[in-house]
Design a protein around this motif. Structure first.
Motif, PDB file in Angstrom:
ATOM      1  N   UNK A  45     -23.708 -17.345   8.436  1.00 50.24           N
ATOM      2  CA  UNK A  45     -24.311 -17.860   7.205  1.00 50.24           C
ATOM      3  C   UNK A  45     -25.371 -16.918   6.644  1.00 50.24           C
ATOM      4  N   UNK A  46     -25.468 -15.702   7.190  1.00 46.83           N
ATOM      5  CA  UNK A  46     -26.540 -14.802   6.762  1.00 46.83           C
ATOM      6  C   UNK A  46     -26.469 -14.478   5.276  1.00 46.83           C
ATOM      7  N   UNK A  47     -25.275 -14.357   4.729  1.00 45.96           N
ATOM      8  CA  UNK A  47     -25.140 -13.979   3.316  1.00 45.96           C
ATOM      9  C   UNK A  47     -25.691 -15.035   2.376  1.00 45.96           C
ATOM     10  N   UNK A  48     -25.840 -16.265   2.859  1.00 50.16           N
ATOM     11  CA  UNK A  48     -26.377 -17.352   2.037  1.00 50.16           C
ATOM     12  C   UNK A  48     -27.890 -17.511   2.225  1.00 50.16           C
ATOM     13  N   UNK A  49     -28.489 -16.605   2.979  1.00 47.76           N
ATOM     14  CA  UNK A  49     -29.909 -16.726   3.320  1.00 47.76           C
ATOM     15  C   UNK A  49     -30.668 -15.472   2.880  1.00 47.76           C
ATOM     16  N   UNK A  50     -31.866 -15.683   2.381  1.00 50.67           N
ATOM     17  CA  UNK A  50     -32.745 -14.593   1.984  1.00 50.67           C
ATOM     18  C   UNK A  50     -33.970 -14.599   2.887  1.00 50.67           C
ATOM     19  N   UNK A  51     -34.223 -13.481   3.591  1.00 52.46           N
ATOM     20  CA  UNK A  51     -35.313 -13.401   4.552  1.00 52.46           C
ATOM     21  C   UNK A  51     -36.487 -12.619   3.962  1.00 52.46           C
ATOM     22  N   UNK A  52     -37.694 -13.184   4.120  1.00 54.04           N
ATOM     23  CA  UNK A  52     -38.909 -12.583   3.567  1.00 54.04           C
ATOM     24  C   UNK A  52     -39.995 -12.554   4.637  1.00 54.04           C
ATOM     25  N   UNK A  53     -40.544 -11.361   4.881  1.00 50.37           N
ATOM     26  CA  UNK A  53     -41.636 -11.221   5.839  1.00 50.37           C
ATOM     27  C   UNK A  53     -42.917 -10.909   5.080  1.00 50.37           C
ATOM     28  N   UNK A  54     -43.891 -11.834   5.165  1.00 53.65           N
ATOM     29  CA  UNK A  54     -45.183 -11.689   4.506  1.00 53.65           C
ATOM     30  C   UNK A  54     -46.231 -11.309   5.549  1.00 53.65           C
ATOM     31  N   UNK A  55     -46.868 -10.169   5.357  1.00 52.99           N
ATOM     32  CA  UNK A  55     -47.885  -9.722   6.295  1.00 52.99           C
ATOM     33  C   UNK A  55     -49.162  -9.353   5.557  1.00 52.99           C
ATOM     34  N   UNK A  56     -50.281  -9.593   6.199  1.00 55.61           N
ATOM     35  CA  UNK A  56     -51.565  -9.210   5.610  1.00 55.61           C
ATOM     36  C   UNK A  56     -51.855  -7.727   5.798  1.00 55.61           C
TER      37      UNK A  56
END
Length: 425
Positions: A190-201
Protein backbone atom coordinates in the motif's frame (compact mmCIF):
# COMPACT_ATOMS: atom_id res chain seq x y z
CA UNK A 1 11.40 6.65 59.53
CA UNK A 2 14.00 6.26 62.27
CA UNK A 3 14.57 2.61 61.42
CA UNK A 4 15.16 3.59 57.77
CA UNK A 5 17.74 6.14 58.89
CA UNK A 6 19.53 3.60 61.08
CA UNK A 7 19.49 1.01 58.31
CA UNK A 8 21.11 3.34 55.79
CA UNK A 9 23.21 5.49 58.09
CA UNK A 10 26.44 3.98 56.71
CA UNK A 11 25.54 4.36 53.02
CA UNK A 12 28.96 4.61 51.42
CA UNK A 13 27.61 5.02 47.90
CA UNK A 14 24.08 5.97 46.90
CA UNK A 15 23.02 5.32 43.30
CA UNK A 16 19.83 7.16 42.35
CA UNK A 17 18.07 5.51 39.43
CA UNK A 18 17.74 1.87 38.41
CA UNK A 19 17.92 2.12 34.63
CA UNK A 20 20.81 0.93 32.52
CA UNK A 21 23.31 3.44 33.93
CA UNK A 22 22.19 2.93 37.53
CA UNK A 23 22.37 -0.86 37.39
CA UNK A 24 25.67 -0.70 35.51
CA UNK A 25 27.47 1.54 37.99
CA UNK A 26 25.93 -0.23 41.00
CA UNK A 27 27.23 -3.53 39.63
CA UNK A 28 30.71 -2.16 39.07
CA UNK A 29 31.04 -0.48 42.46
CA UNK A 30 29.55 -3.43 44.35
CA UNK A 31 32.51 -5.45 43.11
CA UNK A 32 34.97 -2.76 44.23
CA UNK A 33 33.59 -1.79 47.64
CA UNK A 34 32.95 -3.88 50.76
CA UNK A 35 29.67 -5.79 50.82
CA UNK A 36 26.70 -3.63 51.74
CA UNK A 37 28.39 -0.36 50.75
CA UNK A 38 26.16 0.36 47.75
CA UNK A 39 22.49 1.37 47.96
CA UNK A 40 20.36 1.78 44.85
CA UNK A 41 17.15 3.75 45.09
CA UNK A 42 14.38 3.44 42.50
CA UNK A 43 10.74 2.41 42.64
CA UNK A 44 10.47 0.80 39.19
CA UNK A 45 9.37 -2.83 39.18
CA UNK A 46 9.70 -3.54 35.45
CA UNK A 47 12.87 -2.88 33.49
CA UNK A 48 12.74 -2.39 29.71
CA UNK A 49 15.41 -2.65 27.07
CA UNK A 50 14.38 0.62 25.48
CA UNK A 51 16.49 0.34 22.29
CA UNK A 52 14.24 -2.59 21.39
CA UNK A 53 11.11 -0.44 21.14
CA UNK A 54 11.82 0.48 17.50
CA UNK A 55 11.95 -3.22 16.64
CA UNK A 56 8.66 -3.74 18.49
CA UNK A 57 7.12 -1.15 16.18
CA UNK A 58 8.55 -3.10 13.24
CA UNK A 59 7.15 -6.41 14.48
CA UNK A 60 10.69 -7.80 14.73
CA UNK A 61 10.56 -8.12 18.53
CA UNK A 62 7.83 -8.42 21.14
CA UNK A 63 7.50 -6.22 24.17
CA UNK A 64 7.96 -9.28 26.36
CA UNK A 65 11.40 -9.89 24.82
CA UNK A 66 12.43 -6.42 25.99
CA UNK A 67 11.11 -6.73 29.54
CA UNK A 68 12.55 -8.08 32.81
CA UNK A 69 11.56 -7.90 36.47
CA UNK A 70 13.68 -5.28 38.21
CA UNK A 71 14.16 -7.48 41.27
CA UNK A 72 15.99 -10.02 39.12
CA UNK A 73 18.48 -7.40 37.92
CA UNK A 74 19.61 -5.88 41.22
CA UNK A 75 23.34 -6.69 41.59
CA UNK A 76 24.47 -9.05 44.32
CA UNK A 77 25.47 -7.17 47.45
CA UNK A 78 23.50 -4.01 46.55
CA UNK A 79 20.74 -2.77 48.84
CA UNK A 80 17.66 -1.91 46.82
CA UNK A 81 15.42 0.75 48.33
CA UNK A 82 12.09 0.65 46.46
CA UNK A 83 11.40 4.35 46.80
CA UNK A 84 11.55 7.54 44.80
CA UNK A 85 13.64 10.55 45.73
CA UNK A 86 11.48 13.52 46.67
CA UNK A 87 14.29 15.98 47.32
CA UNK A 88 18.06 16.24 47.16
CA UNK A 89 20.09 18.00 49.87
CA UNK A 90 23.61 17.76 48.44
CA UNK A 91 24.95 20.31 50.92
CA UNK A 92 24.02 17.84 53.69
CA UNK A 93 24.99 14.70 51.69
CA UNK A 94 21.42 13.45 51.95
CA UNK A 95 18.24 12.73 50.00
CA UNK A 96 14.64 12.55 51.15
CA UNK A 97 12.34 9.86 49.81
CA UNK A 98 8.62 10.10 49.15
CA UNK A 99 7.83 8.25 52.39
CA UNK A 100 9.67 10.95 54.35
CA UNK A 101 12.84 8.98 55.09
CA UNK A 102 16.25 10.61 54.94
CA UNK A 103 19.21 8.76 53.45
CA UNK A 104 22.71 10.02 54.08
CA UNK A 105 25.63 9.12 51.83
CA UNK A 106 29.36 9.60 51.44
CA UNK A 107 29.21 9.55 47.63
CA UNK A 108 26.32 9.72 45.21
CA UNK A 109 25.91 8.83 41.52
CA UNK A 110 22.90 10.29 39.73
CA UNK A 111 21.38 8.05 37.06
CA UNK A 112 17.86 9.44 36.92
CA UNK A 113 17.52 9.37 33.14
CA UNK A 114 15.10 11.75 31.48
CA UNK A 115 11.35 12.24 31.41
CA UNK A 116 9.16 11.74 28.34
CA UNK A 117 7.10 14.93 28.13
CA UNK A 118 4.00 14.36 26.01
CA UNK A 119 2.49 17.28 27.93
CA UNK A 120 4.83 19.73 26.22
CA UNK A 121 2.87 19.44 22.94
CA UNK A 122 -0.76 20.51 23.12
CA UNK A 123 -3.08 17.56 22.56
CA UNK A 124 -0.32 14.97 22.18
CA UNK A 125 -0.84 13.04 25.43
CA UNK A 126 -4.59 12.72 24.88
CA UNK A 127 -4.13 11.60 21.28
CA UNK A 128 -1.45 9.02 22.06
CA UNK A 129 -3.46 7.51 24.91
CA UNK A 130 -6.62 7.26 22.77
CA UNK A 131 -6.44 3.81 21.19
CA UNK A 132 -8.83 4.89 18.42
CA UNK A 133 -6.63 7.85 17.44
CA UNK A 134 -3.83 7.21 14.88
CA UNK A 135 -1.20 9.01 16.95
CA UNK A 136 1.57 7.12 18.71
CA UNK A 137 5.16 7.11 19.96
CA UNK A 138 7.64 4.28 20.44
CA UNK A 139 9.17 6.11 23.40
CA UNK A 140 6.74 4.46 25.83
CA UNK A 141 6.57 0.66 25.74
CA UNK A 142 2.90 -0.06 25.16
CA UNK A 143 2.66 2.61 22.49
CA UNK A 144 5.42 0.86 20.56
CA UNK A 145 2.87 -1.92 20.17
CA UNK A 146 0.24 0.63 19.15
CA UNK A 147 2.63 1.95 16.51
CA UNK A 148 2.99 -1.50 14.99
CA UNK A 149 -0.77 -2.04 14.99
CA UNK A 150 -1.42 1.25 13.23
CA UNK A 151 1.26 0.68 10.61
CA UNK A 152 -0.29 -2.68 9.81
CA UNK A 153 -3.87 -1.44 9.49
CA UNK A 154 -3.91 2.03 7.90
CA UNK A 155 -4.31 1.70 4.15
CA UNK A 156 -3.56 5.17 2.78
CA UNK A 157 -2.99 8.84 3.49
CA UNK A 158 -0.42 11.15 5.06
CA UNK A 159 2.05 9.62 7.53
CA UNK A 160 3.87 12.20 9.65
CA UNK A 161 6.98 11.65 11.80
CA UNK A 162 8.43 14.32 14.11
CA UNK A 163 11.65 15.20 15.93
CA UNK A 164 11.47 17.71 18.84
CA UNK A 165 13.43 20.82 19.74
CA UNK A 166 14.46 19.48 23.17
CA UNK A 167 17.17 16.92 23.93
CA UNK A 168 15.76 13.46 23.28
CA UNK A 169 16.85 9.95 24.13
CA UNK A 170 18.09 8.13 21.03
CA UNK A 171 17.85 10.98 18.57
CA UNK A 172 17.77 8.58 15.63
CA UNK A 173 14.62 6.78 16.73
CA UNK A 174 12.03 9.17 15.22
CA UNK A 175 13.43 8.66 11.73
CA UNK A 176 13.91 4.93 12.30
CA UNK A 177 10.14 4.66 12.68
CA UNK A 178 9.74 6.52 9.41
CA UNK A 179 11.91 3.96 7.58
CA UNK A 180 10.17 1.10 9.37
CA UNK A 181 6.81 2.50 8.27
CA UNK A 182 8.02 2.65 4.67
CA UNK A 183 9.15 -0.98 4.94
CA UNK A 184 5.85 -2.19 6.40
CA UNK A 185 3.75 -0.24 3.90
CA UNK A 186 5.78 -1.64 0.98
CA UNK A 187 5.48 -5.16 2.35
CA UNK A 188 1.71 -4.69 2.61
CA UNK A 189 1.55 -3.36 -0.95
CA UNK A 190 0.00 0.00 0.00
CA UNK A 191 3.04 2.30 -0.11
CA UNK A 192 1.94 4.01 -3.33
CA UNK A 193 -1.22 5.22 -1.57
CA UNK A 194 0.76 6.74 1.30
CA UNK A 195 2.77 9.95 1.57
CA UNK A 196 5.55 9.98 4.20
CA UNK A 197 6.75 13.23 5.80
CA UNK A 198 9.59 13.61 8.30
CA UNK A 199 9.52 16.87 10.29
CA UNK A 200 12.68 17.68 12.22
CA UNK A 201 13.77 20.72 14.19
CA UNK A 202 17.34 20.16 13.00
CA UNK A 203 18.78 21.84 9.90
CA UNK A 204 19.52 18.43 8.37
CA UNK A 205 18.40 14.86 8.87
CA UNK A 206 21.27 13.79 11.17
CA UNK A 207 23.94 15.63 13.11
CA UNK A 208 27.01 13.82 11.75
CA UNK A 209 27.65 14.68 8.11
CA UNK A 210 28.84 11.25 6.98
CA UNK A 211 25.65 9.56 8.14
CA UNK A 212 23.45 12.48 7.07
CA UNK A 213 24.69 12.05 3.51
CA UNK A 214 23.95 8.32 3.58
CA UNK A 215 20.50 8.89 5.07
CA UNK A 216 19.61 11.48 2.44
CA UNK A 217 20.13 8.79 -0.19
CA UNK A 218 17.62 6.61 1.66
CA UNK A 219 15.17 9.51 1.93
CA UNK A 220 15.34 10.16 -1.83
CA UNK A 221 15.19 6.49 -2.82
CA UNK A 222 12.11 5.91 -0.69
CA UNK A 223 10.35 9.13 -1.65
CA UNK A 224 10.20 10.53 1.90
CA UNK A 225 9.45 14.23 2.22
CA UNK A 226 11.93 15.97 4.55
CA UNK A 227 10.90 19.15 6.38
CA UNK A 228 13.74 20.72 8.39
CA UNK A 229 13.46 23.31 11.17
CA UNK A 230 9.86 22.43 12.03
CA UNK A 231 8.68 21.78 15.60
CA UNK A 232 5.42 20.02 16.48
CA UNK A 233 3.33 22.37 18.63
CA UNK A 234 -0.20 20.97 18.62
CA UNK A 235 -2.02 17.76 17.78
CA UNK A 236 -5.75 17.78 17.01
CA UNK A 237 -6.43 14.07 17.16
CA UNK A 238 -10.13 14.40 16.47
CA UNK A 239 -9.69 16.31 13.22
CA UNK A 240 -6.32 14.71 12.35
CA UNK A 241 -4.41 17.99 12.11
CA UNK A 242 -0.84 18.61 13.31
CA UNK A 243 0.43 22.16 13.79
CA UNK A 244 4.13 22.93 13.36
CA UNK A 245 6.20 26.02 14.01
CA UNK A 246 8.76 26.99 11.40
CA UNK A 247 11.76 27.74 13.61
CA UNK A 248 13.36 30.02 11.02
CA UNK A 249 10.52 32.54 10.80
CA UNK A 250 8.12 31.58 13.66
CA UNK A 251 5.25 30.97 11.24
CA UNK A 252 2.88 28.04 11.78
CA UNK A 253 2.04 25.28 9.34
CA UNK A 254 -0.87 22.84 9.56
CA UNK A 255 -0.66 19.34 8.12
CA UNK A 256 -3.44 16.78 7.87
CA UNK A 257 -2.50 13.25 8.85
CA UNK A 258 -3.81 9.71 8.79
CA UNK A 259 -0.94 8.55 11.02
CA UNK A 260 1.35 10.55 13.28
CA UNK A 261 4.40 9.29 15.13
CA UNK A 262 5.80 11.81 17.62
CA UNK A 263 9.36 11.97 18.78
CA UNK A 264 8.30 13.49 22.12
CA UNK A 265 10.00 16.38 23.90
CA UNK A 266 12.08 15.23 26.87
CA UNK A 267 13.32 16.94 30.01
CA UNK A 268 15.19 16.16 33.23
CA UNK A 269 13.03 14.41 35.84
CA UNK A 270 10.97 16.76 38.00
CA UNK A 271 13.04 16.34 41.18
CA UNK A 272 16.14 17.56 39.34
CA UNK A 273 14.25 20.43 37.74
CA UNK A 274 13.55 21.53 41.31
CA UNK A 275 17.17 21.18 42.48
CA UNK A 276 19.19 24.07 40.98
CA UNK A 277 22.06 23.37 43.35
CA UNK A 278 22.88 20.25 41.30
CA UNK A 279 21.89 21.33 37.81
CA UNK A 280 22.39 23.83 35.04
CA UNK A 281 19.76 26.38 34.04
CA UNK A 282 17.80 23.73 32.11
CA UNK A 283 17.69 21.17 34.92
CA UNK A 284 20.37 18.77 33.65
CA UNK A 285 22.97 17.59 36.17
CA UNK A 286 25.94 19.90 35.75
CA UNK A 287 29.06 17.76 35.33
CA UNK A 288 32.47 17.93 33.76
CA UNK A 289 32.01 16.41 30.31
CA UNK A 290 35.38 14.65 30.70
CA UNK A 291 35.35 13.35 34.29
CA UNK A 292 31.53 13.20 34.85
CA UNK A 293 32.03 14.65 38.32
CA UNK A 294 29.58 17.30 39.48
CA UNK A 295 30.90 20.81 38.95
CA UNK A 296 29.36 21.78 42.28
CA UNK A 297 29.88 18.84 44.67
CA UNK A 298 33.06 16.77 44.60
CA UNK A 299 31.36 13.66 46.04
CA UNK A 300 28.67 13.58 43.35
CA UNK A 301 28.95 12.01 39.88
CA UNK A 302 26.37 11.48 37.16
CA UNK A 303 26.04 9.56 33.93
CA UNK A 304 23.48 8.70 31.31
CA UNK A 305 20.60 10.80 30.06
CA UNK A 306 20.37 13.09 33.11
CA UNK A 307 23.64 14.95 32.51
CA UNK A 308 24.41 18.08 30.50
CA UNK A 309 27.24 16.43 28.56
CA UNK A 310 27.00 17.29 24.84
CA UNK A 311 26.97 13.69 23.56
CA UNK A 312 23.91 11.97 22.09
CA UNK A 313 21.81 10.34 24.81
CA UNK A 314 22.08 6.63 23.95
CA UNK A 315 22.76 3.34 25.73
CA UNK A 316 26.05 3.16 23.84
CA UNK A 317 27.15 6.44 25.42
CA UNK A 318 26.39 4.98 28.84
CA UNK A 319 28.77 2.09 28.22
CA UNK A 320 31.75 4.42 27.82
CA UNK A 321 30.59 6.67 30.65
CA UNK A 322 30.42 3.70 33.03
CA UNK A 323 34.13 3.09 32.61
CA UNK A 324 34.92 6.73 33.37
CA UNK A 325 32.71 6.98 36.45
CA UNK A 326 33.93 3.66 37.86
CA UNK A 327 37.56 4.74 37.66
CA UNK A 328 37.10 8.34 38.77
CA UNK A 329 34.72 7.51 41.61
CA UNK A 330 37.16 4.88 42.84
CA UNK A 331 39.96 7.42 42.60
CA UNK A 332 37.91 9.93 44.59
CA UNK A 333 37.22 7.37 47.31
CA UNK A 334 40.92 6.47 47.45
CA UNK A 335 42.03 10.12 47.44
CA UNK A 336 43.83 9.83 44.10
CA UNK A 337 43.83 12.05 40.99
CA UNK A 338 41.29 11.07 38.36
CA UNK A 339 42.55 8.51 35.85
CA UNK A 340 39.84 8.47 33.19
CA UNK A 341 38.13 10.81 30.74
CA UNK A 342 34.94 10.21 28.78
CA UNK A 343 35.66 10.53 25.06
CA UNK A 344 32.12 11.57 24.07
CA UNK A 345 31.39 8.29 22.29
CA UNK A 346 27.81 7.51 21.28
CA UNK A 347 26.17 5.23 18.75
CA UNK A 348 22.88 5.02 16.90
CA UNK A 349 22.00 1.93 14.85
CA UNK A 350 19.70 3.49 12.24
CA UNK A 351 17.21 0.78 11.32
CA UNK A 352 16.06 1.09 7.70
CA UNK A 353 13.61 -1.82 7.82
CA UNK A 354 13.15 -5.27 9.28
CA UNK A 355 11.92 -7.43 6.42
CA UNK A 356 13.63 -9.01 3.43
CA UNK A 357 16.23 -6.86 1.65
CA UNK A 358 15.18 -3.85 3.70
CA UNK A 359 16.37 -5.50 6.94
CA UNK A 360 19.36 -3.19 7.08
CA UNK A 361 21.03 -0.77 9.48
CA UNK A 362 23.36 2.18 9.09
CA UNK A 363 25.57 1.73 12.15
CA UNK A 364 26.38 5.29 13.19
CA UNK A 365 29.16 5.56 15.80
CA UNK A 366 30.47 9.00 16.57
CA UNK A 367 31.96 11.44 19.04
CA UNK A 368 32.47 15.20 19.26
CA UNK A 369 34.79 15.23 16.24
CA UNK A 370 32.84 12.93 13.92
CA UNK A 371 32.66 9.17 13.25
CA UNK A 372 34.26 6.74 15.73
CA UNK A 373 33.63 3.49 13.89
CA UNK A 374 34.48 0.10 15.33
CA UNK A 375 34.45 -2.17 12.28
CA UNK A 376 36.81 -2.33 9.29
CA UNK A 377 34.07 -1.42 6.79
CA UNK A 378 32.13 1.70 5.88
CA UNK A 379 29.39 1.79 8.53
CA UNK A 380 27.43 4.47 6.69
CA UNK A 381 26.55 1.85 4.09
CA UNK A 382 23.32 -0.04 4.93
CA UNK A 383 24.02 -3.67 5.81
CA UNK A 384 22.28 -6.77 7.09
CA UNK A 385 25.24 -7.49 9.39
CA UNK A 386 24.57 -4.24 11.22
CA UNK A 387 20.88 -5.17 11.41
CA UNK A 388 21.87 -8.53 12.94
CA UNK A 389 23.94 -6.69 15.53
CA UNK A 390 20.98 -4.47 16.38
CA UNK A 391 18.42 -7.27 16.54
CA UNK A 392 20.37 -10.05 18.23
CA UNK A 393 23.79 -9.08 19.59
CA UNK A 394 23.00 -5.72 21.19
CA UNK A 395 20.10 -7.00 23.34
CA UNK A 396 22.36 -9.81 24.58
CA UNK A 397 25.14 -7.32 25.28
CA UNK A 398 22.72 -5.12 27.21
CA UNK A 399 21.28 -7.81 29.50
CA UNK A 400 24.55 -9.68 30.10
CA UNK A 401 27.16 -6.94 29.75
CA UNK A 402 26.02 -3.33 30.16
CA UNK A 403 23.68 -3.49 33.15
CA UNK A 404 25.97 -5.97 34.89
CA UNK A 405 28.87 -3.55 34.58
CA UNK A 406 31.00 -5.69 32.29
CA UNK A 407 30.72 -3.71 29.03
CA UNK A 408 32.83 -0.56 28.81
CA UNK A 409 32.11 0.29 25.18
CA UNK A 410 34.02 -0.63 22.03
CA UNK A 411 37.18 1.45 22.53
CA UNK A 412 39.37 -1.63 23.08
CA UNK A 413 37.84 -3.33 20.04
CA UNK A 414 38.48 -0.20 17.95
CA UNK A 415 42.16 -0.30 18.91
CA UNK A 416 42.41 -3.99 17.96
CA UNK A 417 40.86 -3.53 14.50
CA UNK A 418 42.64 -0.23 13.79
CA UNK A 419 45.33 -1.94 11.64
CA UNK A 420 42.60 -3.52 9.51
CA UNK A 421 41.08 -0.09 8.89
CA UNK A 422 44.44 1.24 7.72
CA UNK A 423 44.84 -1.70 5.33
CA UNK A 424 41.33 -1.06 4.03
CA UNK A 425 42.25 2.52 3.14
Amino acid sequence: MRSSRRLLANCRLLVVGGGSSGLGIASKMARRLPKGSVTLIDSIQTHYYQPGFTLVSAGAMTLEQNRRKQKDLIPTGVKWLEQRVKAFQPQANAVTTEDGSTIEYDYMVLCTGMEIRLDMVEGLAESVKDESCPVSTIYLPHFAEKTNRLLNTIEKGNFLFTFPSTPIKCAGAPQKVCYIADDILRTRGVRSACSLHYYTTLPRIFGVEKYANALMKVVKERDINLHTRHALKKVDGKNRIATFENLDNSSTVEAEFDFLHAGPPCSPVSVLRNTPSLTDANGWVDVSCQTLQSTKFSNVFALGDCTNTPNAKTAAAISSQLKTVEKNLSDAIDGKPFSSQYDGYASCPLVLGASGKRAQVILAEFGPNGPMESFPFNQSKPSYFSFWLKRYFMPFLYWHGLIKGYWNGPSLFRRIVAPLKKNQK
